[in-house]
Design a protein around this motif. Sequence first.
Motif, PDB file in Angstrom:
ATOM      1  N   SER A 118       0.760  -1.148   0.094  1.00 32.56           N
ATOM      2  CA  SER A 118      -0.136   0.024   0.092  1.00 32.56           C
ATOM      3  C   SER A 118       0.638   1.279   0.097  1.00 32.56           C
ATOM      4  N   ALA A 119       1.876   1.261   0.856  1.00 31.86           N
ATOM      5  CA  ALA A 119       2.891   2.532   0.774  1.00 31.86           C
ATOM      6  C   ALA A 119       3.428   2.639  -0.404  1.00 31.86           C
ATOM      7  N   LEU A 120       3.995   1.511  -0.850  1.00 28.60           N
ATOM      8  CA  LEU A 120       4.656   1.594  -2.311  1.00 28.60           C
ATOM      9  C   LEU A 120       3.810   2.096  -3.473  1.00 28.60           C
ATOM     10  N   ALA A 121       2.462   1.722  -3.483  1.00 30.05           N
ATOM     11  CA  ALA A 121       1.739   2.145  -4.446  1.00 30.05           C
ATOM     12  C   ALA A 121       1.479   3.669  -4.459  1.00 30.05           C
ATOM     13  N   LYS A 122       1.237   4.183  -3.248  1.00 31.98           N
ATOM     14  CA  LYS A 122       1.150   5.351  -2.919  1.00 31.98           C
ATOM     15  C   LYS A 122       2.516   6.310  -3.342  1.00 31.98           C
ATOM     16  N   LEU A 123       3.465   5.770  -2.699  1.00 32.75           N
ATOM     17  CA  LEU A 123       4.632   6.576  -3.230  1.00 32.75           C
ATOM     18  C   LEU A 123       4.906   6.646  -4.706  1.00 32.75           C
ATOM     19  N   SER A 124       4.628   5.423  -5.522  1.00 32.15           N
ATOM     20  CA  SER A 124       4.758   5.646  -6.795  1.00 32.15           C
ATOM     21  C   SER A 124       3.821   6.370  -7.569  1.00 32.15           C
ATOM     22  N   ALA A 125       2.656   6.711  -6.950  1.00 27.62           N
ATOM     23  CA  ALA A 125       1.796   7.517  -7.708  1.00 27.62           C
ATOM     24  C   ALA A 125       1.883   8.977  -7.453  1.00 27.62           C
ATOM     25  N   MET A 126       2.820   9.326  -6.621  1.00 27.42           N
ATOM     26  CA  MET A 126       3.007  10.543  -6.295  1.00 27.42           C
ATOM     27  C   MET A 126       4.140  11.563  -6.732  1.00 27.42           C
ATOM     28  N   THR A 127       4.257  12.589  -6.823  1.00 29.27           N
ATOM     29  CA  THR A 127       5.393  13.295  -7.374  1.00 29.27           C
ATOM     30  C   THR A 127       6.489  13.307  -6.103  1.00 29.27           C
ATOM     31  N   ASP A 128       7.673  13.841  -6.825  1.00 29.17           N
ATOM     32  CA  ASP A 128       8.823  14.148  -5.817  1.00 29.17           C
ATOM     33  C   ASP A 128       8.463  15.333  -5.005  1.00 29.17           C
ATOM     34  N   GLU A 129       7.837  16.358  -5.852  1.00 32.04           N
ATOM     35  CA  GLU A 129       7.528  17.565  -4.947  1.00 32.04           C
ATOM     36  C   GLU A 129       6.587  17.055  -3.925  1.00 32.04           C
ATOM     37  N   ALA A 130       5.608  16.548  -4.322  1.00 30.94           N
ATOM     38  CA  ALA A 130       4.552  16.066  -3.024  1.00 30.94           C
ATOM     39  C   ALA A 130       5.404  15.207  -1.954  1.00 30.94           C
ATOM     40  N   PHE A 131       6.096  14.351  -2.384  1.00 30.55           N
ATOM     41  CA  PHE A 131       7.139  13.558  -1.484  1.00 30.55           C
ATOM     42  C   PHE A 131       7.774  14.430  -0.392  1.00 30.55           C
ATOM     43  N   ALA A 132       8.341  15.599  -0.991  1.00 28.50           N
ATOM     44  CA  ALA A 132       9.254  16.332  -0.148  1.00 28.50           C
ATOM     45  C   ALA A 132       8.430  17.333   0.623  1.00 28.50           C
ATOM     46  N   GLU A 133       7.077  17.404   0.526  1.00 26.50           N
ATOM     47  CA  GLU A 133       6.357  18.198   1.584  1.00 26.50           C
ATOM     48  C   GLU A 133       5.752  17.121   2.612  1.00 26.50           C
ATOM     49  N   LEU A 134       6.034  15.693   2.581  1.00 24.89           N
ATOM     50  CA  LEU A 134       5.514  14.817   3.642  1.00 24.89           C
ATOM     51  C   LEU A 134       6.398  15.029   4.962  1.00 24.89           C
ATOM     52  N   GLU A 135       5.857  15.078   6.174  1.00 29.59           N
ATOM     53  CA  GLU A 135       6.745  15.089   7.291  1.00 29.59           C
ATOM     54  C   GLU A 135       6.842  13.777   7.891  1.00 29.59           C
ATOM     55  N   LEU A 136       8.031  13.130   7.291  1.00 29.63           N
ATOM     56  CA  LEU A 136       8.269  11.897   7.900  1.00 29.63           C
ATOM     57  C   LEU A 136       9.076  11.428   9.054  1.00 29.63           C
ATOM     58  N   TYR A 137       8.035  11.964  10.314  1.00 28.95           N
ATOM     59  CA  TYR A 137       8.535  11.622  11.680  1.00 28.95           C
ATOM     60  C   TYR A 137       7.700  10.680  12.381  1.00 28.95           C
ATOM     61  N   PRO A 138       8.296   9.540  12.977  1.00 24.01           N
ATOM     62  CA  PRO A 138       7.488   8.657  13.596  1.00 24.01           C
ATOM     63  C   PRO A 138       6.549   9.462  14.614  1.00 24.01           C
ATOM     64  N   ASP A 139       5.413   8.913  15.015  1.00 21.09           N
ATOM     65  CA  ASP A 139       4.552   9.392  15.954  1.00 21.09           C
ATOM     66  C   ASP A 139       4.139   8.246  16.730  1.00 21.09           C
ATOM     67  N   PHE A 140       5.240   7.607  17.536  1.00 17.99           N
ATOM     68  CA  PHE A 140       4.824   6.570  18.139  1.00 17.99           C
ATOM     69  C   PHE A 140       3.553   6.805  19.420  1.00 17.99           C
ATOM     70  N   ASP A 141       3.854   8.050  19.790  1.00 16.25           N
ATOM     71  CA  ASP A 141       2.930   8.615  20.958  1.00 16.25           C
ATOM     72  C   ASP A 141       1.601   8.356  20.767  1.00 16.25           C
ATOM     73  N   SER A 142       1.084   8.568  19.473  1.00 19.32           N
ATOM     74  CA  SER A 142      -0.370   8.593  19.174  1.00 19.32           C
ATOM     75  C   SER A 142      -0.762   7.010  19.224  1.00 19.32           C
ATOM     76  N   GLU A 143       0.099   6.181  18.818  1.00 17.50           N
ATOM     77  CA  GLU A 143      -0.414   4.655  18.958  1.00 17.50           C
ATOM     78  C   GLU A 143      -0.237   4.239  20.154  1.00 17.50           C
ATOM     79  N   ASP A 144       0.649   4.822  21.248  1.00 13.34           N
ATOM     80  CA  ASP A 144       0.556   4.309  22.547  1.00 13.34           C
ATOM     81  C   ASP A 144      -0.923   5.011  23.090  1.00 13.34           C
ATOM     82  N   ASN A 145      -1.225   6.164  22.912  1.00 15.82           N
ATOM     83  CA  ASN A 145      -2.461   6.529  23.393  1.00 15.82           C
ATOM     84  C   ASN A 145      -3.627   5.911  23.021  1.00 15.82           C
ATOM     85  N   ALA A 146      -3.697   5.230  21.706  1.00 15.78           N
ATOM     86  CA  ALA A 146      -4.784   4.287  21.462  1.00 15.78           C
ATOM     87  C   ALA A 146      -4.990   3.196  22.162  1.00 15.78           C
ATOM     88  N   TYR A 147      -3.751   2.730  22.685  1.00 17.14           N
ATOM     89  CA  TYR A 147      -3.940   1.281  23.621  1.00 17.14           C
ATOM     90  C   TYR A 147      -4.403   1.761  24.869  1.00 17.14           C
TER      91      TYR A 147
END
Length: 80
Positions: A49-78
């Motif tokens: 799923s991630a590969l399909a979305k990455l392949s479909a997007m432009t390099d410019e759109a990718f550069a705008e992504l904030e790729l920082y893990p948010d492990f706290d949100s997952e912990d709060n869900a539990y």
Amino acid sequence: MNNFTFEEINLMCIYNSGDGTRQELIEALTEMRGYLGADETELLELTDSALAKLSAMTDEAFAELELYPDFDSEDNAYDE
């Protein structure tokens, strides 16, 4: 189509290295996928799923992504 899930963002954060280009991330995820066993269906689906979305997007759109893990949100869900 570029709406990444929480899990996809965290996966991409783990494998986003080098100079952080979209193509390098695609290559890293593709390589990792080759090591997965047939019984690892959830991770295979997540990676595909991630590969399909990455392949479909432009390099410019990718550069705008904030790729920082948010492990706290997952912990709060539990906690709920």
